[in-house]
Design an enzyme around this catalytic site. Structure first.
Site, short mmCIF file in Angstrom:
data_model
loop_
_atom_site.label_atom_id
_atom_site.label_comp_id
_atom_site.label_asym_id
_atom_site.label_seq_id
_atom_site.Cartn_x
_atom_site.Cartn_y
_atom_site.Cartn_z
N PHE A 82 0.98 4.90 4.09
CA PHE A 82 1.80 3.86 3.86
C PHE A 82 2.06 3.25 2.26
CE2 PHE A 82 0.62 2.98 8.41
CZ PHE A 82 1.44 3.78 8.96
N CYS A 83 1.32 4.22 1.50
CA CYS A 83 1.24 3.85 0.15
C CYS A 83 0.23 2.58 -0.16
CB CYS A 83 2.41 3.74 -0.66
SG CYS A 83 3.50 5.10 -1.05
N ALA A 84 -0.82 2.53 0.85
CA ALA A 84 -1.77 1.49 0.79
C ALA A 84 -2.98 1.95 1.22
CB ALA A 84 -1.31 0.21 1.88
N CYS B 268 -0.09 10.17 1.03
CA CYS B 268 0.75 9.09 1.75
C CYS B 268 2.08 9.43 2.25
CB CYS B 268 1.07 8.31 0.35
SG CYS B 268 2.44 6.81 0.70
#
Length: 471
Positions: free
Chosen positions: A388-390, A408
């Site tokens: 989740f781009c985290a 990602c």
């Protein structure tokens, strides 16, 4: 803010009309079903109201600010009135600027380009990459993931109290004490867990130490009111495509001084007030001091207008009602997942933490990408899988080594193998109750009965193997 209960007002049970609510998709097992869009945290569907407003304006489309014709003048008025509507939606203070950008990522990169050269930036490792990565030219302190809201505030206070002051920029703060330029960047609601962060308390801590704070409201603004003045933050950034508007527009709103002092984010027409040749053959430029300084080129008028339309639609619908209904959906999903022992919901702050309609989880014995693919192919449910781009946050929540590989949104393992990723279900004001009920039922059936089809990895994605028979 208070949350209105369903018993107090039954009208909160109606979702807002959105585009695509009647779209049907094929199932790999045969037949079609109405698509259940449960990936709002990535992009929410556009409100029907927003689409209607844009369609009504489209025949009158014209270039803004520099046209003498009627349509240009009309479009300029619409563009600037949209700026006022966004300022009102965000509770901007006198002197704040609203700058239109392409996205939250663009907004935070713009601010990163405007911070003083010796600024120290404090950012939690739990941030989305849009908040975590833009500060390459500043001195960055990455803060460890807190496990309670109180710990988040304490962590920031300790970091700010111990920060090194730049000798060249030591100034005496109006609050007392020496302070150099510093900026805190924090999310309002996590794009992984949906948990709300203590923004007002973090802002108070930042200001007590002479620092400024920027709020990444990409996941907060679509679900809760965001008031710059009440929260006492210096800037807010968010994206239109998460706020029920089409792609391609975003907002950075807040204090003007650093933005006015910085070189334009983009050099070009619109950002310049005056350009003249010098005798030595060079060019002298006088830049605008208004928001136009960072809005070079022909702006995305339709995108800007769509954001303003969405802001008005959410305000008119009433955030109390929207929050109340969304909390009903959150409760239903969490209760449904809790009935499946193999499901582990990811959380920083614990089960009792307030949150928006964003929930991530893993399923014992399942590759998360395989599970998400089965939800789509066999039930017509769209969720997201991956990191989740985290990446640092998800790795922390999964208990993995920071160096473990992972991409990602793309799996690195075959179906059935362990992979470093999770499943995220997210929803909001346009989500019908049936979509939530279908999701909960699908999770239970997949865990208890398994997938009905075989899957394989193709170009980094888990997809149905259409060359094989059903399982």
């Amino acid at each position: 803010m208070s949350v209105v209960t369903a018993a107090a007002d039954r009208s909160i049970c109606s979702p807002l009309p959105v585009l695509g609510k009647d779209v049907t998709v094929p199932l790999v097992t045969g037949g079609e079903v109405t698509y259940a869009a449960l990936d709002y945290a990535a992009s929410a569907p556009a409100l029907q109201r927003v689409w209607d407003d844009v369609a009504a304006y489209a025949p009158y489309y014209g270039s803004v600010h520099r046209g003498a014709g009627y349509l240009s003048q009309l479009s300029t008025d619409l563009f600037e009135n949209s700026r006022k509507a966004v300022a009102e939606f965000l509770g901007c203070r006198a002197g704040d600027q609203v700058i239109f950008t392409r996205s939250t990522t663009d907004s935070l990169n713009l601010l990163a380009a405007a911070v003083p050269a010796d600024c120290q930036v404090f950012v939690y490792e739990t941030e989305h990459h849009a908040s975590l990565l833009p500060w390459r030219d500043a001195r960055v302190t990455y803060l460890n993931a807190p496990r309670t809201p109180a710990e988040a505030v304490e962590t920031l206070e300790r970091a700010l109290a111990g920060r090194d002051l730049s000798p060249s920029s030591q100034l005496r703060s109006s609050r007392g004490g020496l302070t150099g330029p510093a900026l805190v960047c924090v999310t309002g609601a996590s794009n992984v867990t949906g948990e709300l962060w203590p923004v007002k308390e973090l802002a108070a801590a930042a200001h007590a130490h002479g620092a400024r704070i920027v709020l990444d409201a990409a996941q907060l603004a679509p679900h809760h009111p965001v008031d710059i003045d009440e929260l006492d933050v210096d800037w807010v950034a968010f994206s239109g495509h998460k706020l029920y508007a089409p792609f391609g527009s975003g907002v950075l709103a807040g204090r003007s001084d650093w933005l006015q002092d910085a070189e334009p984010y983009l050099a070009g027409g619109g950002a310049s007030r005056k350009v003249a040749r010098r005798a030595d053959g060079g060019v002298d430029v006088e830049w605008h001091s208004t928001a136009a300084r960072h809005e070079a080129g022909s702006p995305n008028v339709i995108g800007v207008y769509s954001i303003a339309s969405a802001c008005k639609a959410l305000t008119e619908a009433g955030f109390d009602r929207l929050v109340a209904r969304e909390q009903q959906l959150v409760t239903r999903v969490r209760e449904g997942l809790a009935e499946v022992p193999q499901v582990k919901v990811l959380s920083l702050f614990g089960d009792d933490a307030p949150r928006v309609g964003v929930i991530s989880f893993v399923v014992e014995g399942w590759n998360s990408s395989h599970f998400a693919a089965a939800l789509s192919a066999e039930y017509g449910i769209g969720v997201r899988d991956g990191l989740f781009c985290a990446h640092p946050l998800v790795r922390t929540l999964l208990g993995s080594d920071p160096q473990d590989p992972g991409e990602c949104g793309a799996p690195e393992a075959e179906p059935g193998e362990r992979s470093l990723n999770a499943i995220r279900v997210s929803f909001g004001a346009g989500t019908p109750d049936e979509h939530i009920e279908r999701f909960v039922r699908a999770v239970k059936e997949l865990v208890s009965e398994g997938a009905q089809w075989k899957y394989r990895t193709e170009d980094g994605r888990c997809v149905p193997d259409r060359g094989t028979a059903q399982v």
